[in-house]
Structures are given as structure tokens and as C-alpha cells.
Write a protein that holds these residues in place. Sequence first.
Motif, PDB file in Angstrom:
ATOM      1  N   LYS A 480      59.559 -19.219  59.498  1.00 47.95           N
ATOM      2  CA  LYS A 480      59.089 -20.829  59.393  1.00 47.95           C
ATOM      3  C   LYS A 480      58.448 -20.772  58.053  1.00 47.95           C
ATOM      4  CE  LYS A 480      57.640 -23.217  62.746  1.00 47.95           C
ATOM      5  NZ  LYS A 480      56.818 -23.684  63.792  1.00 47.95           N
ATOM      6  N   LEU A 481      59.240 -21.584  57.277  1.00 44.11           N
ATOM      7  CA  LEU A 481      58.713 -21.924  55.486  1.00 44.11           C
ATOM      8  C   LEU A 481      57.638 -22.662  55.847  1.00 44.11           C
ATOM      9  CD1 LEU A 481      61.952 -22.531  53.555  1.00 44.11           C
ATOM     10  CD2 LEU A 481      60.962 -20.468  54.040  1.00 44.11           C
ATOM     11  N   ASP A 482      56.471 -22.072  55.047  1.00 38.66           N
ATOM     12  CA  ASP A 482      55.166 -22.857  54.753  1.00 38.66           C
ATOM     13  C   ASP A 482      55.201 -24.250  54.090  1.00 38.66           C
ATOM     14  OD1 ASP A 482      52.160 -22.564  55.030  1.00 38.66           O
ATOM     15  OD2 ASP A 482      52.386 -23.103  52.886  1.00 38.66           O
ATOM     16  N   GLY A 483      54.594 -25.191  54.694  1.00 39.66           N
ATOM     17  CA  GLY A 483      54.778 -26.357  54.321  1.00 39.66           C
ATOM     18  C   GLY A 483      54.370 -26.816  52.795  1.00 39.66           C
ATOM     19  N   SER A 484      53.835 -25.760  52.181  1.00 41.05           N
ATOM     20  CA  SER A 484      53.394 -26.089  50.881  1.00 41.05           C
ATOM     21  C   SER A 484      54.734 -26.017  50.012  1.00 41.05           C
ATOM     22  CB  SER A 484      52.534 -24.901  50.298  1.00 41.05           C
ATOM     23  OG  SER A 484      53.301 -23.445  50.373  1.00 41.05           O
ATOM     24  N   PHE A 485      55.880 -25.208  50.419  1.00 42.21           N
ATOM     25  CA  PHE A 485      57.160 -25.151  49.733  1.00 42.21           C
ATOM     26  C   PHE A 485      57.859 -26.553  49.911  1.00 42.21           C
ATOM     27  CE2 PHE A 485      56.583 -20.587  50.810  1.00 42.21           C
ATOM     28  CZ  PHE A 485      56.464 -20.431  49.282  1.00 42.21           C
ATOM     29  N   VAL A 486      57.766 -27.015  51.148  1.00 37.03           N
ATOM     30  CA  VAL A 486      58.382 -28.488  51.418  1.00 37.03           C
ATOM     31  C   VAL A 486      57.674 -29.467  50.605  1.00 37.03           C
ATOM     32  CG1 VAL A 486      59.021 -30.038  53.234  1.00 37.03           C
ATOM     33  CG2 VAL A 486      59.092 -27.505  53.676  1.00 37.03           C
ATOM     34  N   ARG A 487      56.403 -29.534  50.490  1.00 36.99           N
ATOM     35  CA  ARG A 487      55.659 -30.495  49.965  1.00 36.99           C
ATOM     36  C   ARG A 487      56.135 -30.492  48.291  1.00 36.99           C
ATOM     37  NH1 ARG A 487      51.653 -29.412  53.789  1.00 36.99           N
ATOM     38  NH2 ARG A 487      50.907 -27.405  52.541  1.00 36.99           N
ATOM     39  N   GLY A 488      56.510 -29.466  47.986  1.00 41.01           N
ATOM     40  CA  GLY A 488      57.104 -29.385  46.460  1.00 41.01           C
ATOM     41  C   GLY A 488      58.383 -30.283  46.190  1.00 41.01           C
ATOM     42  N   PHE A 489      59.060 -30.655  47.284  1.00 42.18           N
ATOM     43  CA  PHE A 489      60.153 -31.742  47.224  1.00 42.18           C
ATOM     44  C   PHE A 489      59.668 -33.169  47.360  1.00 42.18           C
ATOM     45  CE2 PHE A 489      62.112 -27.802  47.411  1.00 42.18           C
ATOM     46  CZ  PHE A 489      62.998 -27.517  48.220  1.00 42.18           C
ATOM     47  N   GLN A 490      58.208 -33.540  47.245  1.00 43.38           N
ATOM     48  CA  GLN A 490      58.111 -34.636  47.101  1.00 43.38           C
ATOM     49  C   GLN A 490      58.432 -35.666  46.423  1.00 43.38           C
ATOM     50  OE1 GLN A 490      54.003 -34.639  48.253  1.00 43.38           O
ATOM     51  NE2 GLN A 490      54.013 -34.605  50.649  1.00 43.38           N
ATOM     52  N   ASP A 491      58.448 -35.025  45.148  1.00 42.66           N
ATOM     53  CA  ASP A 491      58.807 -36.100  44.077  1.00 42.66           C
ATOM     54  C   ASP A 491      60.077 -36.055  43.775  1.00 42.66           C
ATOM     55  OD1 ASP A 491      58.963 -37.553  41.948  1.00 42.66           O
ATOM     56  OD2 ASP A 491      57.889 -36.388  40.371  1.00 42.66           O
ATOM     57  N   GLU A 492      60.857 -37.039  44.636  1.00 40.45           N
ATOM     58  CA  GLU A 492      62.482 -37.006  44.564  1.00 40.45           C
ATOM     59  C   GLU A 492      63.001 -37.479  43.390  1.00 40.45           C
ATOM     60  OE1 GLU A 492      63.346 -39.047  48.200  1.00 40.45           O
ATOM     61  OE2 GLU A 492      62.094 -37.964  49.367  1.00 40.45           O
ATOM     62  N   ALA A 493      62.197 -38.350  42.620  1.00 37.59           N
ATOM     63  CA  ALA A 493      62.694 -38.612  41.600  1.00 37.59           C
ATOM     64  C   ALA A 493      62.682 -37.963  40.465  1.00 37.59           C
ATOM     65  CB  ALA A 493      61.806 -40.059  41.111  1.00 37.59           C
ATOM     66  N   HIS A 494      61.761 -36.902  40.223  1.00 35.40           N
ATOM     67  CA  HIS A 494      61.835 -35.774  39.287  1.00 35.40           C
ATOM     68  C   HIS A 494      61.640 -34.368  40.046  1.00 35.40           C
ATOM     69  CE1 HIS A 494      60.391 -39.313  37.337  1.00 35.40           C
ATOM     70  NE2 HIS A 494      61.107 -39.012  36.207  1.00 35.40           N
ATOM     71  N   PRO A 495      62.430 -33.913  40.701  1.00 35.30           N
ATOM     72  CA  PRO A 495      62.255 -32.609  41.567  1.00 35.30           C
ATOM     73  C   PRO A 495      62.074 -31.627  40.560  1.00 35.30           C
ATOM     74  CG  PRO A 495      64.677 -33.268  41.429  1.00 35.30           C
ATOM     75  CD  PRO A 495      63.852 -34.611  40.708  1.00 35.30           C
ATOM     76  N   ASN A 496      61.319 -30.370  41.101  1.00 33.51           N
ATOM     77  CA  ASN A 496      61.311 -29.170  40.131  1.00 33.51           C
ATOM     78  C   ASN A 496      62.130 -28.232  40.616  1.00 33.51           C
ATOM     79  OD1 ASN A 496      60.231 -27.000  39.093  1.00 33.51           O
ATOM     80  ND2 ASN A 496      58.052 -27.228  39.956  1.00 33.51           N
TER      81      ASN A 496
END
Length: 561
Positions: A480-496
Motif C-alpha cells: 500500500k503506497l503511502d499517501g505522500s506519494f499520491v499527494r505529489g500528484f495533486q498539481d495536475e497542471a504542472h506535474p512533477n
Amino acid sequence: MAVVDGDGLVVSANDGLADLVGTDAASLRRRAAAELVDLGADSRTWHAYREVLRGHRSRFRCTRRLKHPDGRSLWAEVTVAPVPRSRHVLLSVADISDRRELQARLRHLQMHDPVTRLPNRTLFFERLTSALEHASCDAYDSYDAYGEGGTGRIGLCYLDLDGFKAVNETLGHRVGDRLLAAVATRLTECAENDAYARGGGHLVARLGGDEFAILVEDSTGTEQLAALAGAVLAAVQRPFDLAGQRLSVSASIGVVERAAAGTTVNGLMQAAETTQYWAKADGKARWTLFDPERNAHRMTRQALSSTLRPAVERGEFALEYQPLVGMADGAVRGVEALVRWNHPRFGTLAPNRFIGIAEEDGSIVQLGRWVLRTACHQARRWQAERPDARPLFVSVNVAVRQVWDSDLVADVAEILDETGLEPGLLQLELTESAVMGSAGRPLRALQALSGMGVRIAIDDFGTGYSNLAYLSRLPVSVLKLDGSFVRGFQDEAHPNPADEVIVEAMVCLAHRLGLTVTAECVETAGQAERLRRIGCDTGQGWWYSRPVPPSRIAALLPPAP
């Protein structure tokens, strides 16, 4: 002695009384006896004396401080009693100065610490009680001897030496006592300097062991106490030279400053001790100011700890369930059981408010067993309610202490047998830090559970040890991937891009090892789509559903294929 008539005048006196008051016996005749020994100084004594003269009272005794004509003071015990078969009374005066001096010396010994010569715990609490009684008056209505108004506030620095036990154990108690005496000297200097600069009364006391206190009466605010604590900390940290031994120590100081009105001795001391404990816990060698919010949290934690065990028996806990959704088709595959405490005083509490407490005091074993049994029973009820639907697996969090302090394998086997739930429909979640370091009993337990067909999941993967070598050796089936990785996807306009690369690498690795991957904390459609594209198998989060009561899950069940 002197014989006194009914009007209170001396009829006759002996030479002893004359010497005591600095005159001759003849000159005492017809003088008022009360004036000789100051019996009119207060109304209660004067009334008792008059009652004896009138024959309404058998006798009375009091203590007076008298001034001799040569300038010295003495303490006298005065007794007045009727003379038998006479209307006169006998006045007896005994010089008890030596006795009073001895009593004062004994009290000083009783009230002071022999090692540091500071006031001890008894005198400290006596002074603190008195200070609270006097300082609680309105600051605008109370005045000191100089005619200045008191502040109506009180402050306390509660100090404990760091590592003093090691000094006693390595260098001996004699050196330890010398260190305590040297610390006491520096504390006294700091208190005297502060009192001289700001006014007010300061009391430095040794409360026992390596604990000291500085009581500040009529304090002017937290700034004064903070400055005093800082000065004390710096003074204690300067090296000590003790008979050839050079020692360096530090101190942890709890600082409390508040209005005296409404403050009790126990309340002030409890706040000071708690704050000093915070200073220790925060790293030592520091002072910490009392924080009402932090204390309220501690009190709440203590209240929860004391009621947690019986709360299970009283049925105060309930489970909510959050769906685990297949990212390819959006169908519900399973649910995670999340425990809630319906506390009668604090309302509904989430797991982060009490699970840590339960792990500390061991009640997690009892609570975890209840959660496991309740969740398995609920999974079977869903099957009965929707026989046409695909059976859901239920995921239950397991604490490491449950593995060590109970027979988890036996508990799971018993509950599965009791409920009739298939082992493949039960998933147990353990944190990465717990699973990755597994050895001995925990590892054997995981292997036995996996052998029964129970699925093992690593929760919060990517935040702990991240020792990937363990993945091939442990009987794990889900990451189960920790939510911190998923939260890194929040900026959909400028993804990292780095976030996506890391997650993609973990998903790829898991799949190569035959593991499935669940992404936690999915909150947006964009996150869900990117995670699906990367290859995550299931998702969990508010985008799909918040945790809901069990009655809401049945409606979400997909039909059987």
C-alpha cells in the motif's frame, strides 16, 4: 512573681520580676501589672486577663516578647492564676528566651536541607501556601511594607539536573553532594540578582534529590520568569571545580507563571512538574514554558488511557469501512476496517487519537482482537445480504504488539472458524517499519498466516526502512503506497515527473515480485487516472468514498462475474 489585686495593680513583687523589667521590687507597687508584661497588646489576651481578675476564669497563659531597659529583647511566658482564699491573683513571668532560641534552631534544622543549606521541601510548601493566600488578593488592593501594590501573580522555576545520577554512580555521593551545594549557590545568586533588579521575594529550595525550585512572589510576567530561567540555565552549565574534579552538568527547567487567584498548591506544582518533564522530553538542557494547550492534550491523553480498556467492554467502539477500488474497472474489491471510539465525553475519535495509547499500554491486543472479529462477522453479513455480489475482502490493521503480546495466528484461526469467512477474504495490514524488520516470532507468525491463505499487506510503504531485499523473503502479497506519494500528484497542471518515476518504479518492482499495489489517499480524478496509467491495481481515498457505516457498503458491491 507579683501579687496583683482585683484592679490589676501590683500589691507586691519579688526581686526576680524586678530584675526582669529592670527596676527594684519596691518601685513596682501600685503599678498596672498588664503594662509590665504587655498584656494589653491584643484584645483576646486583655479579655482573658480581665476574666481572671474578676474570678470568671481559673487561669490563663501567654507568651510575650519584652524589651529590657538595657536594650535587649527576651521571650517571657506569662501565667495569671487566682490566689487561694483571696481576691488577689498571682502573676508569674518566666524567661524562656533560651528555650525559644533552641526551638528556632531546631525548626531551622527541620526546615533546611543539610547538604545545600537551602530551605527544604517542607518549608518550600509552607512558603508557597502562604504566598498563594496573600498574593491572591486583588493587586490593586494589596500593598507591601513599602506601600507599593503587589502584582497578584506568582512564578515558579522547577529544575532538575540532567545526568546527576551518573555523577553519583561514577564519582561517589560525596562529590555528588558537593555538586548539589555548588548548584545551590549559583541558584541563590541568580535569584538574588533577579530579586534585586525587579523587586519581590524569591525563595530557592531543594525539593529532594537533584530537584530544586525557585519561587517568585509578585512576579511581573512570563518575561521575568523566562529571563530568570535563562540565567539559571547558563549558570548551571558553567563548569564546576570541586576539589580537583572539573564537572559539567546541565538542567531541565519547567517554568510556570500565572495569576495567584484561583491557583492551588497542587495545581501549580503539577503544572511545574509537567513542564519540567516536557523540557526533559524535548532534549534536556533547556527551559520550557507551561503551555495550556499542550497540557490539555496531555490531560486528554491521560483520560483516554485510563478509560480505554473498559471502553471495549462497554461497546464504545464502532467500525467504518473505506472501499478499495479496482483502478481498471472502478469496481469495489474490498474494504479497510477503520475503528472509531464513540467516547462519552470527547465525542467520536479517529484512530490517531487513541491507537498510539493502546499500543503503549497493551490494550491494543484486546481492541485489535475485537476489530478483527467484528470486521470478519461484517464481511460474512455482506455475503448473506448480497449473495449475488462478488465477495469483498476485508482489510484489518494489525499492530506489532499484537504479534508479540498475543497468539495472533491462533486468534485469526479461531475468528475465521467462528465466522466462516474464507481466509483469502481477510487481509492484515502491518506498517512497513514493522514488517521490514521482522524476525523470529513476528516472521513465523506472518508465514503461518500466509500459509493459512490470509493476505499480508505492507501499509504506508515507502516511508520506513524501504529495505527492498526483504520483499522477496517475506510472505507479503500487497503493497500500500503511502499517501505522500499520491499527494505529489495533486498539481495536475504542472506535474512533477520525479514523483511519477518513483511511483512507477515501485509499482513495477512490486509486480515483478508478484505483489499487487494499492494507492492510498486518492482524492482527485487526475490522481486516479495517472495512478491507473502507471499500473496501480487498487485505489483508496475520498475520490472513491470516505469511510462509511457498514450499511452503506452493501449498495456498493459489484455483481458476481
